[in-house]
Design a protein around this motif. Structure first.
Motif, PDB file in Angstrom:
ATOM      1  N   GLU A 125       3.088  12.057   4.707  1.00  0.00           N
ATOM      2  CA  GLU A 125       4.004  11.445   5.697  1.00  0.00           C
ATOM      3  C   GLU A 125       3.373  10.209   6.327  1.00  0.00           C
ATOM      4  O   GLU A 125       4.030   9.193   6.523  1.00  0.00           O
ATOM      5  CB  GLU A 125       4.359  12.463   6.787  1.00  0.00           C
ATOM      6  CG  GLU A 125       5.416  13.432   6.332  1.00  0.00           C
ATOM      7  CD  GLU A 125       5.694  14.505   7.368  1.00  0.00           C
ATOM      8  OE1 GLU A 125       5.412  14.282   8.562  1.00  0.00           O
ATOM      9  OE2 GLU A 125       6.178  15.579   6.960  1.00  0.00           O
ATOM     10  N   VAL A 126       2.070  10.320   6.624  1.00  0.00           N
ATOM     11  CA  VAL A 126       1.379   9.162   7.222  1.00  0.00           C
ATOM     12  C   VAL A 126       1.372   7.990   6.237  1.00  0.00           C
ATOM     13  O   VAL A 126       1.602   6.836   6.613  1.00  0.00           O
ATOM     14  CB  VAL A 126      -0.059   9.551   7.649  1.00  0.00           C
ATOM     15  CG1 VAL A 126      -0.839   8.320   8.105  1.00  0.00           C
ATOM     16  CG2 VAL A 126      -0.033  10.598   8.751  1.00  0.00           C
ATOM     17  N   ARG A 127       1.140   8.265   4.948  1.00  0.00           N
ATOM     18  CA  ARG A 127       1.153   7.171   3.943  1.00  0.00           C
ATOM     19  C   ARG A 127       2.518   6.470   3.942  1.00  0.00           C
ATOM     20  O   ARG A 127       2.587   5.244   3.928  1.00  0.00           O
ATOM     21  CB  ARG A 127       0.945   7.732   2.537  1.00  0.00           C
ATOM     22  CG  ARG A 127      -0.340   8.473   2.301  1.00  0.00           C
ATOM     23  CD  ARG A 127      -1.441   7.587   1.823  1.00  0.00           C
ATOM     24  NE  ARG A 127      -2.491   8.394   1.236  1.00  0.00           N
ATOM     25  CZ  ARG A 127      -3.778   8.068   1.295  1.00  0.00           C
ATOM     26  NH1 ARG A 127      -4.174   6.962   1.896  1.00  0.00           N
ATOM     27  NH2 ARG A 127      -4.686   8.830   0.730  1.00  0.00           N
ATOM     28  N   SER A 128       3.608   7.267   3.932  1.00  0.00           N
ATOM     29  CA  SER A 128       4.957   6.659   3.869  1.00  0.00           C
ATOM     30  C   SER A 128       5.194   5.805   5.102  1.00  0.00           C
ATOM     31  O   SER A 128       5.684   4.663   4.998  1.00  0.00           O
ATOM     32  CB  SER A 128       6.044   7.741   3.802  1.00  0.00           C
ATOM     33  OG  SER A 128       5.790   8.613   2.747  1.00  0.00           O
ATOM     34  N   ALA A 129       4.843   6.332   6.280  1.00  0.00           N
ATOM     35  CA  ALA A 129       5.079   5.590   7.528  1.00  0.00           C
ATOM     36  C   ALA A 129       4.213   4.324   7.553  1.00  0.00           C
ATOM     37  O   ALA A 129       4.678   3.258   7.987  1.00  0.00           O
ATOM     38  CB  ALA A 129       4.759   6.480   8.730  1.00  0.00           C
ATOM     39  N   THR A 130       2.971   4.442   7.077  1.00  0.00           N
ATOM     40  CA  THR A 130       2.083   3.264   7.091  1.00  0.00           C
ATOM     41  C   THR A 130       2.614   2.200   6.131  1.00  0.00           C
ATOM     42  O   THR A 130       2.589   1.003   6.444  1.00  0.00           O
ATOM     43  CB  THR A 130       0.640   3.664   6.710  1.00  0.00           C
ATOM     44  OG1 THR A 130       0.244   4.773   7.519  1.00  0.00           O
ATOM     45  CG2 THR A 130      -0.339   2.518   6.922  1.00  0.00           C
ATOM     46  N   ALA A 131       3.114   2.615   4.976  1.00  0.00           N
ATOM     47  CA  ALA A 131       3.663   1.644   4.015  1.00  0.00           C
ATOM     48  C   ALA A 131       4.833   0.896   4.650  1.00  0.00           C
ATOM     49  O   ALA A 131       4.932  -0.332   4.546  1.00  0.00           O
ATOM     50  CB  ALA A 131       4.100   2.355   2.736  1.00  0.00           C
ATOM     51  N   ARG A 132       5.697   1.628   5.343  1.00  0.00           N
ATOM     52  CA  ARG A 132       6.853   0.962   5.995  1.00  0.00           C
ATOM     53  C   ARG A 132       6.361  -0.024   7.054  1.00  0.00           C
ATOM     54  O   ARG A 132       6.840  -1.148   7.148  1.00  0.00           O
ATOM     55  CB  ARG A 132       7.765   2.019   6.654  1.00  0.00           C
ATOM     56  CG  ARG A 132       8.652   2.766   5.657  1.00  0.00           C
ATOM     57  CD  ARG A 132       9.779   3.509   6.366  1.00  0.00           C
ATOM     58  NE  ARG A 132       9.282   4.544   7.269  1.00  0.00           N
ATOM     59  CZ  ARG A 132       9.005   5.806   6.906  1.00  0.00           C
ATOM     60  NH1 ARG A 132       9.180   6.185   5.664  1.00  0.00           N
ATOM     61  NH2 ARG A 132       8.561   6.684   7.792  1.00  0.00           N
ATOM     62  N   ARG A 133       5.367   0.399   7.827  1.00  0.00           N
ATOM     63  CA  ARG A 133       4.879  -0.466   8.923  1.00  0.00           C
ATOM     64  C   ARG A 133       4.170  -1.713   8.371  1.00  0.00           C
ATOM     65  O   ARG A 133       4.333  -2.804   8.913  1.00  0.00           O
ATOM     66  CB  ARG A 133       3.938   0.357   9.814  1.00  0.00           C
ATOM     67  CG  ARG A 133       3.635  -0.358  11.073  1.00  0.00           C
ATOM     68  CD  ARG A 133       2.994   0.504  12.141  1.00  0.00           C
ATOM     69  NE  ARG A 133       2.480  -0.386  13.188  1.00  0.00           N
ATOM     70  CZ  ARG A 133       1.500  -0.105  14.012  1.00  0.00           C
ATOM     71  NH1 ARG A 133       0.918   1.086  13.953  1.00  0.00           N
ATOM     72  NH2 ARG A 133       1.083  -0.978  14.915  1.00  0.00           N
ATOM     73  N   ALA A 181       0.284   0.505  -3.015  1.00  0.00           N
ATOM     74  CA  ALA A 181      -0.895   1.353  -3.242  1.00  0.00           C
ATOM     75  C   ALA A 181      -0.852   2.600  -2.353  1.00  0.00           C
ATOM     76  O   ALA A 181      -1.265   3.686  -2.760  1.00  0.00           O
ATOM     77  CB  ALA A 181      -2.169   0.556  -2.981  1.00  0.00           C
ATOM     78  N   LEU A 182      -0.337   2.445  -1.130  1.00  0.00           N
ATOM     79  CA  LEU A 182      -0.209   3.622  -0.247  1.00  0.00           C
ATOM     80  C   LEU A 182       0.689   4.677  -0.887  1.00  0.00           C
ATOM     81  O   LEU A 182       0.383   5.879  -0.861  1.00  0.00           O
ATOM     82  CB  LEU A 182       0.369   3.197   1.107  1.00  0.00           C
ATOM     83  CG  LEU A 182      -0.642   2.591   2.087  1.00  0.00           C
ATOM     84  CD1 LEU A 182       0.073   1.790   3.170  1.00  0.00           C
ATOM     85  CD2 LEU A 182      -1.509   3.686   2.707  1.00  0.00           C
ATOM     86  N   LEU A 183       1.787   4.220  -1.496  1.00  0.00           N
ATOM     87  CA  LEU A 183       2.703   5.185  -2.122  1.00  0.00           C
ATOM     88  C   LEU A 183       2.083   5.790  -3.385  1.00  0.00           C
ATOM     89  O   LEU A 183       2.287   6.974  -3.685  1.00  0.00           O
ATOM     90  CB  LEU A 183       4.053   4.522  -2.425  1.00  0.00           C
ATOM     91  CG  LEU A 183       4.755   3.902  -1.208  1.00  0.00           C
ATOM     92  CD1 LEU A 183       6.140   3.392  -1.577  1.00  0.00           C
ATOM     93  CD2 LEU A 183       4.852   4.886  -0.033  1.00  0.00           C
ATOM     94  N   ARG A 186      -0.271   8.369  -2.127  1.00  0.00           N
ATOM     95  CA  ARG A 186       0.517   9.506  -1.625  1.00  0.00           C
ATOM     96  C   ARG A 186       0.909  10.443  -2.760  1.00  0.00           C
ATOM     97  O   ARG A 186       0.859  11.671  -2.625  1.00  0.00           O
ATOM     98  CB  ARG A 186       1.780   8.973  -0.933  1.00  0.00           C
ATOM     99  CG  ARG A 186       2.718  10.039  -0.408  1.00  0.00           C
ATOM    100  CD  ARG A 186       4.068   9.466  -0.050  1.00  0.00           C
ATOM    101  NE  ARG A 186       4.793   8.984  -1.240  1.00  0.00           N
ATOM    102  CZ  ARG A 186       5.940   8.307  -1.198  1.00  0.00           C
ATOM    103  NH1 ARG A 186       6.493   8.014  -0.030  1.00  0.00           N
ATOM    104  NH2 ARG A 186       6.533   7.911  -2.327  1.00  0.00           N
ATOM    105  N   ASP A 187       1.290   9.859  -3.889  1.00  0.00           N
ATOM    106  CA  ASP A 187       1.855  10.661  -4.981  1.00  0.00           C
ATOM    107  C   ASP A 187       0.820  11.078  -6.020  1.00  0.00           C
ATOM    108  O   ASP A 187       1.184  11.679  -7.036  1.00  0.00           O
ATOM    109  CB  ASP A 187       2.988   9.864  -5.661  1.00  0.00           C
ATOM    110  CG  ASP A 187       4.138   9.613  -4.691  1.00  0.00           C
ATOM    111  OD1 ASP A 187       4.271  10.376  -3.717  1.00  0.00           O
ATOM    112  OD2 ASP A 187       4.890   8.634  -4.904  1.00  0.00           O
ATOM    113  N   ARG A 188      -0.447  10.784  -5.799  1.00  0.00           N
ATOM    114  CA  ARG A 188      -1.429  11.105  -6.845  1.00  0.00           C
ATOM    115  C   ARG A 188      -1.611  12.625  -6.934  1.00  0.00           C
ATOM    116  O   ARG A 188      -1.564  13.332  -5.922  1.00  0.00           O
ATOM    117  CB  ARG A 188      -2.776  10.419  -6.566  1.00  0.00           C
ATOM    118  CG  ARG A 188      -3.557  11.074  -5.469  1.00  0.00           C
ATOM    119  CD  ARG A 188      -4.796  10.293  -5.077  1.00  0.00           C
ATOM    120  NE  ARG A 188      -5.662  11.103  -4.234  1.00  0.00           N
ATOM    121  CZ  ARG A 188      -5.444  11.342  -2.959  1.00  0.00           C
ATOM    122  NH1 ARG A 188      -4.403  10.852  -2.334  1.00  0.00           N
ATOM    123  NH2 ARG A 188      -6.286  12.123  -2.278  1.00  0.00           N
TER     124      ARG A 188
END
Ligand code: MLT
Length: 264
Positions: A125-133, A181-183, A186-188
């Protein structure tokens, strides 16, 4: 299909290279204290991963495996069928993906301040939010936040030049590459199952003050890889290779000697 990467080489251009894979959100410049120093002993290849440094932006969503395929294409382009793959943190995720996809191309492995486990649900969740920000605001907030995670308290206090270089390197990155890269991170998938199948000489190195991938986790990682050596670098944080380059390089040279012994 691999995407073309910008890559710099150091050393005499012969033999199995040491491939230095940077972490997040950095680029190949993070290896400034390894590339030149180790090139006296071994050919060194330093790529910028897709979306970072001088490499092109991703053409769409991608995975950590795609980064590993890019690495294979970059090694092909430099005439290197095999390499000693050294990955720092996110670069370690790429190194493990490379070892899963192309085990025959790995002469040795350095896993620096990294982990094999997948992200937890909350970390995702943090990765997704950071990617958006990052996409909305750019890199400055992330660089401010990450600097305290990458460097030990001692480096932050005493190493103002290093702190400035690391911060600038982060701010230089393009938001689209960083978000993608964040996503991908996240999905690795977890690579824990791979570890016991690793047969090449392997070094697990970690800064004693690493708060991102702490020594207890790194020691556990080393314990799961048959014959792996484990080195803890006193006083260094997550970015131990930049904070304590002599100690880090010494451990890598020991690993390279082990690789050399194994070669026919
Ligand atoms: C890195 O240093 O590459 C990152 O901390 C990796 C991560 O966010 O998992």
């Amino acid at each position: 299909m691999g995407q073309g990467l910008a890559g710099a080489t150091f050393g005499d251009g012969k033999g199995v290279p040491l491939v230095l894979v940077h972490g997040f959100p950095l680029d190949g410049r993070m290896w400034e204290r390894q590339a030149g120093a180790l090139a006296a002993k071994v050919r060194v290849l330093v790529p910028d991963l897709r979306g970072f440094g001088r490499s092109p932006l991703p053409r769409g969503p991608h995975s950590i495996e795609d980064h590993a395929r890019d690495l294979a294409a970059c090694m092909d382009a430099h005439g290197a069928p095999k390499g000693v793959i050294c990955g720092f943190s996110m670069g370690g995720y790429v190194a493990l993906a490379f070892a899963a996809l192309f085990p025959w191309r790995v002469a040795g492995l350095v896993l620096a301040d990294t982990r094999a486990a997948a992200d937890s649900a909350s970390a995702k969740e943090v990765r997704s939010a950071t990617a958006r920000r990052v996409l909305a605001e750019g890199m400055t907030f992330l660089a401010d936040d990450m600097l305290f995670k990458l460097l030990s308290e001692r480096t932050l206090r005493e190493g103002v030049d290093l702190s400035r270089r690391v911060w600038s390197m982060m701010v230089d990155q393009r938001r689209e590459g960083v978000a993608a890269a964040l996503l991908a991170m996240r999905d690795r998938p977890s690579r824990l199952d791979l570890l016991r199948r690793i047969t090449c000489p392997t070094l697990v190195a970690v800064g004693s003050q690493d708060a991102v991938t702490p020594p207890i986790e790194a020691e556990g990682l080393a314990g799961l890889i048959p014959g792996a050596s484990y080195v803890e670098i006193p006083g260094a944080g997550h970015l131990a290779c930049m904070e304590e380059p002599e100690r880090f390089n010494g451990a890598v040279l020991d690993l390279l000697a082990r690789v050399q012994e194994q070669r026919p």
